[in-house]
Design an enzyme around this catalytic site. Sequence first.
Site, short mmCIF file in Angstrom:
data_model
loop_
_atom_site.label_atom_id
_atom_site.label_comp_id
_atom_site.label_asym_id
_atom_site.label_seq_id
_atom_site.Cartn_x
_atom_site.Cartn_y
_atom_site.Cartn_z
N ASP A 87 17.72 -4.67 7.29
CA ASP A 87 16.62 -4.37 8.21
C ASP A 87 16.49 -2.88 8.48
OD1 ASP A 87 15.07 -6.52 8.99
OD2 ASP A 87 16.39 -7.09 10.65
N LYS B 139 13.86 -4.64 4.87
CA LYS B 139 12.86 -5.42 5.61
C LYS B 139 12.34 -4.57 6.76
CE LYS B 139 13.93 -9.12 8.36
NZ LYS B 139 13.43 -8.67 9.68
N GLU C 213 8.15 -15.39 11.71
CA GLU C 213 9.02 -15.79 12.83
C GLU C 213 8.19 -16.33 13.99
OE1 GLU C 213 12.01 -12.93 13.96
OE2 GLU C 213 12.57 -14.08 15.74
N GLU D 131 9.21 -4.62 10.10
CA GLU D 131 8.33 -5.47 10.91
C GLU D 131 6.93 -4.88 10.99
OE1 GLU D 131 10.13 -6.08 14.75
OE2 GLU D 131 11.97 -6.92 13.88
N ASP E 72 18.66 -6.64 12.11
CA ASP E 72 18.94 -5.81 13.28
C ASP E 72 19.23 -6.71 14.49
OD1 ASP E 72 16.35 -6.68 13.71
OD2 ASP E 72 15.53 -4.70 14.21
N SER E 73 19.20 -8.04 14.27
CA SER E 73 19.72 -8.98 15.27
C SER E 73 21.19 -8.68 15.55
CB SER E 73 19.56 -10.43 14.78
OG SER E 73 20.10 -10.57 13.48
#
Length: 275
Positions: A83, A113, A182, A115, A44-45
Site C-alpha cells: 500500500d 496499491k 471495499e 486509494e 496500511d491497515s
Amino acid sequence: MKKTVSTFQDAKKNGEKVTMLTAYDYSTAKLIDEAGIDSILVGDSLGNVILGYEDTISVTMEDMIHHGAAVARGAKNALIVIDMPFMSYQASVYDAVVNAGRLMKEGRANAVKLEGGAGVCPQIKAITDSGIPVVAHLGLTPQSVNAFGGYKVQGKSGEAAAKLLEDALAVQEAGAFAVVLECVPAKLATLITEKLDIITIGIGAGNGCDGQVLVYQDMLGMFTDYVPKFVKQFAQAGDLMRQAFTDYKKEVMAGTFPEEKHSYKIEDEVIDKLY
Ligand code: KIV
C-alpha cells in the site's frame, strides 16, 4: 510458481477466483504463501492491527518499506502488493512515482496499491508508465475517513453508484491491473466486475467480485477492537494465543517449564570446578 500480473489477467479470462490476504511480517507471509494464497497485501491497515493507531493516517513510507521487505523475504510465490500510505501520492504525480519506486526497490513489492478514482488517475498512469503495476482501491477508502465522516458503506445512492462505476472504468483506463472494492453493495460490485476487463477484489463487496481480500487478524479472530459485518472468522486464533500465554505464565511460575528436554547439558566435572 511465482504469481504475476498475468496470473490475475488469466484468472479473469478463465473465470477463476483469486485470493488475497494481508500480512505484515516474515513468518505470517510464509504461512500464507504455503497455503497457496495468490497475493499478499502489505496493507496500511498495519496502522490499526500492528501499530494500534485508530486509523491509517499516521502510517509512513518507512513503516510500509520495513514491513513490506519482511513479507517479501517470507513469500516465494504470492504476488506482493504494498500500500502507498496517506500523502505519499496525493500531492503530486512526482511524489507518487518516486514513492512507488521506493516500495519496489526497498520494500521489494511486485505492485503497489493506492486509494481513489478519477482524481488519482494521473498518478496511476505515471506509475504504470514507469513499469510498476498498480492496484486501485475504491468504495470505502480508509485514508479518506475524515472526509467520509466514518467507516460507512459507499455507493448506495444512484449518484454515488454511478460515480463508483465511472471511477472503476477510469482507473482501468489509467492502467490499473486490479481494483479493490471495499464496503460496496454486493449488486453494485457484481455490476462493476461485469463491466471491467481487470479483476475486482472485494472486501465487504459480496460474492460477485473476481477475488476476495481480508485482513489476516480479522479472519483469524485475533483483532476484536472492531469486527466489521463482512468479516468471517475462519479460526479463533486470538483465544488460542491468549490460552497459550496463560499456560506459559502458569508453568513458569510453577517451575514446570523449562523441562530437561528444553535445556542444554554440560559435563559435571566442568561445573564442579566452578564451585
Ligand atoms: O490496508 C488494507 O489492509 C487494505 C485492505 C482492507 C483492502 O487496504
